[in-house]
Design a protein around this motif. Structure first.
Motif, short mmCIF file in Angstrom:
data_model
loop_
_atom_site.label_atom_id
_atom_site.label_comp_id
_atom_site.label_asym_id
_atom_site.label_seq_id
_atom_site.Cartn_x
_atom_site.Cartn_y
_atom_site.Cartn_z
N ALA A 76 -2.41 77.51 46.58
CA ALA A 76 -2.57 77.30 48.03
C ALA A 76 -1.83 76.03 48.46
O ALA A 76 -1.11 76.02 49.48
N SER A 77 -1.99 74.96 47.69
CA SER A 77 -1.29 73.72 48.02
C SER A 77 0.22 73.87 47.84
O SER A 77 1.01 73.35 48.63
N TYR A 84 6.21 73.41 54.22
CA TYR A 84 6.66 72.14 54.79
C TYR A 84 8.14 71.90 54.48
O TYR A 84 8.94 71.61 55.37
N ALA A 85 8.50 72.01 53.19
CA ALA A 85 9.87 71.69 52.77
C ALA A 85 10.90 72.62 53.40
O ALA A 85 11.98 72.18 53.82
N ALA A 160 6.43 72.29 60.10
CA ALA A 160 6.46 71.49 58.87
C ALA A 160 5.36 70.45 58.88
O ALA A 160 4.70 70.20 57.86
N GLY A 161 5.13 69.84 60.05
CA GLY A 161 4.07 68.85 60.17
C GLY A 161 2.69 69.44 59.96
O GLY A 161 1.84 68.84 59.29
N VAL A 166 -2.00 70.19 56.40
CA VAL A 166 -2.91 71.04 55.63
C VAL A 166 -2.80 70.69 54.14
O VAL A 166 -3.79 70.61 53.42
N TYR A 167 -1.56 70.47 53.67
CA TYR A 167 -1.35 70.07 52.27
C TYR A 167 -2.09 68.77 51.96
O TYR A 167 -2.72 68.64 50.91
#
Length: 291
Positions: A76-77, A84-85, A160-161, A166-167
């Protein structure tokens, strides 16, 4: 002369300030590589995550945080890291370094605030004023106008933000954040390879583009995150969040100096609103918590 103790306040401040430089450098490197068509955004994402995984794995193993056979983190992470990347890279096709960093940072903080509100946290007084100012700055920065960023690119950076926010929330409470981050980078590799295969018809490679991507992954991400996690236990949550206010400022100023980007009035005003609002919120929370 005895030198500065490794855990002295002066050492912690110096390392913290230095750590912000590689974190801000990611925006400059992505803009320099992708904006100049030295490498396509999918390849930049893949090389960044691959080199970041290698560097973080090496640091984690050498520092005793993980064994060579162990992959920490979670899928999930890893999915949030990849989201994001990838969005970050594609956004920098059209965004300036400073504008991108400001949108990214503002949306990371907004995501974490919204989750805190959803979980029952209720800010009071100055915190609400800060929230309104920061959100207003984001809306102003991304609203239509002659100097507004391209909507698609701004939307991608906002995504991405959100993904990074969330990450970050996933990583709270990790007993070994360095090892977990290394594992998440490793787990993201299959996802980013699929992205590059999907983008196969538009691949663009050059020595300069590959160099910037490797530096972004191995140094700005890998070493940068390792430095951050080394100093993070010495900082309160409020101080850790506050010091990150410098990242978009560093990226914006470096973009003007190194990449000849324009420092528009819209960007300056939005930065004052967003960073000032975040700072006000953090101050209100620190007062409430007695930090």
């Amino acid at each position: 002369m005895t030198g500065i103790p490794l855990r002295s306040p002066a050492f912690i401040i110096a390392v913290t300030i230095f750590t912000m430089l590689p974190l801000a450098a990611n925006s400059l490197l992505a803009r320099a590589a992708i904006g100049a068509d030295a490498i396509d955004p999918a390849s930049f994402t893949t090389v960044r995550l691959l080199s970041g995984a290698a560097m973080l794995w090496l640091i984690a193993v050498l520092s005793g945080h993980a064994s060579a056979r162990e992959v920490r983190g979670s899928w999930a992470s890893a999915a949030m890291l990849f989201a994001y990347a990838a969005a970050f890279s594609f956004a920098y096709i059209d965004l300036g370094a400073g504008t991108g960093a400001l949108i990214l940072f503002g949306c990371v903080q907004a995501t974490m605030w919204l989750v805190a509100l959803w979980r029952g946290e209720r800010p009071h007084g100055l915190a609400w004023l800060g929230l309104v100012a920061a959100c207003g700055g984001l809306v102003y920065l991304m609203s239509p106008g002659l100097t507004a960023p391209p909507p698609l690119a701004a939307g991608l950076m906002a995504a991405a933000g959100v993904a990074w926010g969330v990450y970050s929330l996933h990583g709270r409470g990790s007993a070994d954040p360095l090892a977990d981050t290394a594992g998440n980078f490793v787990r993201s590799i299959p996802l980013t390879i699929v992205l590059s295969l999907f983008w196969l018809g538009d691949l663009t490679w050059s020595a300069a583009g590959l160099r910037w991507a490797v530096i972004s992954g191995a140094l700005a991400s890998g070493v940068g995150y390792a430095l951050w996690y080394s100093v993070l236990p010495q900082l309160s949550a409020t101080r850790a969040a506050t010091v990150q206010l410098s990242v978009p400022v560093i990226a914006a100023l470096a973009g003007v100096v190194l990449l000849d980007e324009a420092l528009t009035l819209r960007l300056v005003l939005a930065a004052v609103l967003i960073l000032g609002g975040i700072g006000l919120t953090l101050f209100a929370r620190s007062v409430a918590a007695g930090q």
